[in-house]
Write a protein that holds these residues in place. Structure first.
Motif, PDB file in Angstrom:
ATOM      1  N   ASP A 258      -2.503  -4.273  -8.656  1.00 29.32           N
ATOM      2  CA  ASP A 258      -2.051  -3.004  -9.241  1.00 29.32           C
ATOM      3  C   ASP A 258      -0.880  -2.421  -8.447  1.00 29.32           C
ATOM      4  O   ASP A 258       0.083  -1.909  -9.026  1.00 29.32           O
ATOM      5  CB  ASP A 258      -3.193  -1.991  -9.298  1.00 29.32           C
ATOM      6  CG  ASP A 258      -4.227  -2.314 -10.367  1.00 29.32           C
ATOM      7  OD1 ASP A 258      -3.891  -3.080 -11.302  1.00 29.32           O
ATOM      8  OD2 ASP A 258      -5.359  -1.809 -10.267  1.00 29.32           O
ATOM      9  N   GLN A 259      -0.982  -2.489  -7.116  1.00 30.43           N
ATOM     10  CA  GLN A 259       0.110  -1.996  -6.269  1.00 30.43           C
ATOM     11  C   GLN A 259       1.392  -2.773  -6.545  1.00 30.43           C
ATOM     12  O   GLN A 259       2.473  -2.195  -6.622  1.00 30.43           O
ATOM     13  CB  GLN A 259      -0.245  -2.131  -4.785  1.00 30.43           C
ATOM     14  CG  GLN A 259      -1.280  -1.169  -4.302  1.00 30.43           C
ATOM     15  CD  GLN A 259      -1.668  -1.450  -2.847  1.00 30.43           C
ATOM     16  OE1 GLN A 259      -0.956  -2.129  -2.119  1.00 30.43           O
ATOM     17  NE2 GLN A 259      -2.816  -0.941  -2.446  1.00 30.43           N
TER      18      GLN A 259
ATOM     19  N   LYS B  68       2.225  -4.277  -9.290  1.00 27.92           N
ATOM     20  CA  LYS B  68       2.722  -3.917 -10.616  1.00 27.92           C
ATOM     21  C   LYS B  68       3.577  -2.650 -10.569  1.00 27.92           C
ATOM     22  O   LYS B  68       4.610  -2.552 -11.219  1.00 27.92           O
ATOM     23  CB  LYS B  68       1.548  -3.730 -11.580  1.00 27.92           C
ATOM     24  CG  LYS B  68       1.939  -3.744 -13.037  1.00 27.92           C
ATOM     25  CD  LYS B  68       0.754  -3.475 -13.953  1.00 27.92           C
ATOM     26  CE  LYS B  68      -0.365  -4.452 -13.766  1.00 27.92           C
ATOM     27  NZ  LYS B  68      -1.484  -4.242 -14.704  1.00 27.92           N
ATOM     28  N   SER B  69       3.150  -1.680  -9.767  1.00 26.10           N
ATOM     29  CA  SER B  69       3.875  -0.414  -9.710  1.00 26.10           C
ATOM     30  C   SER B  69       4.954  -0.380  -8.619  1.00 26.10           C
ATOM     31  O   SER B  69       5.685   0.606  -8.518  1.00 26.10           O
ATOM     32  CB  SER B  69       2.894   0.738  -9.493  1.00 26.10           C
ATOM     33  OG  SER B  69       2.235   0.585  -8.259  1.00 26.10           O
ATOM     34  N   SER B  70       5.074  -1.461  -7.848  1.00 27.20           N
ATOM     35  CA  SER B  70       6.011  -1.466  -6.721  1.00 27.20           C
ATOM     36  C   SER B  70       7.464  -1.694  -7.122  1.00 27.20           C
ATOM     37  O   SER B  70       8.375  -1.313  -6.397  1.00 27.20           O
ATOM     38  CB  SER B  70       5.610  -2.530  -5.701  1.00 27.20           C
ATOM     39  OG  SER B  70       5.888  -3.831  -6.208  1.00 27.20           O
ATOM     40  N   GLY B  71       7.684  -2.361  -8.241  1.00 33.25           N
ATOM     41  CA  GLY B  71       9.049  -2.705  -8.631  1.00 33.25           C
ATOM     42  C   GLY B  71       9.590  -3.926  -7.903  1.00 33.25           C
ATOM     43  O   GLY B  71      10.734  -4.326  -8.113  1.00 33.25           O
TER      44      GLY B  71
END
Length: 98
Positions: A14-15, A17-20
């Motif tokens: 999840d991290q 996925k949202s890290s870019g």
């Protein structure tokens, strides 16, 4: 190597996925071999997907199964003889899900 639980791996995914970041960049920043990160992602997401199908909640009340049983999960088979206690089986399945 740091051992992580399934929940910790899913949180890392999840991290990511949202890290870019690319998967490789993210894995390297967290000290994880990118190939291993990819492997764990495939494994856990495949197992998670499989867990959504094929199992039902078992509420045993001292029931003994009259027929032998074979439980299958991907490439693993568990053969249970006739007379297997349902409470024991429910306890086993719960322990395996942790």
């Amino acid at each position: 190597m740091l051992r992580r639980t399934s929940e910790q791996w899913l949180a890392l995914f999840d991290q990511h996925k949202s890290s870019g970041l690319t998967q490789t960049e993210f894995a390297k920043q967290h000290g994880i071999d990118p190939s291993y990160f990819s492997l764990r992602k495939r494994q856990l997401l495949a197992w998670q997907q499989d867990d959504n199908h094929g199992f039902v909640e078992l509420t045993p009340n001292g029931i003994l199964f009259c027929q032998p049983m074979v439980l299958k999960k991907r490439d693993v088979q568990l053969h249970l003889p006739a007379g297997t206690d349902a409470v024991w089986l429910a306890t086993l399945l719960k322990a395996m899900s942790l």
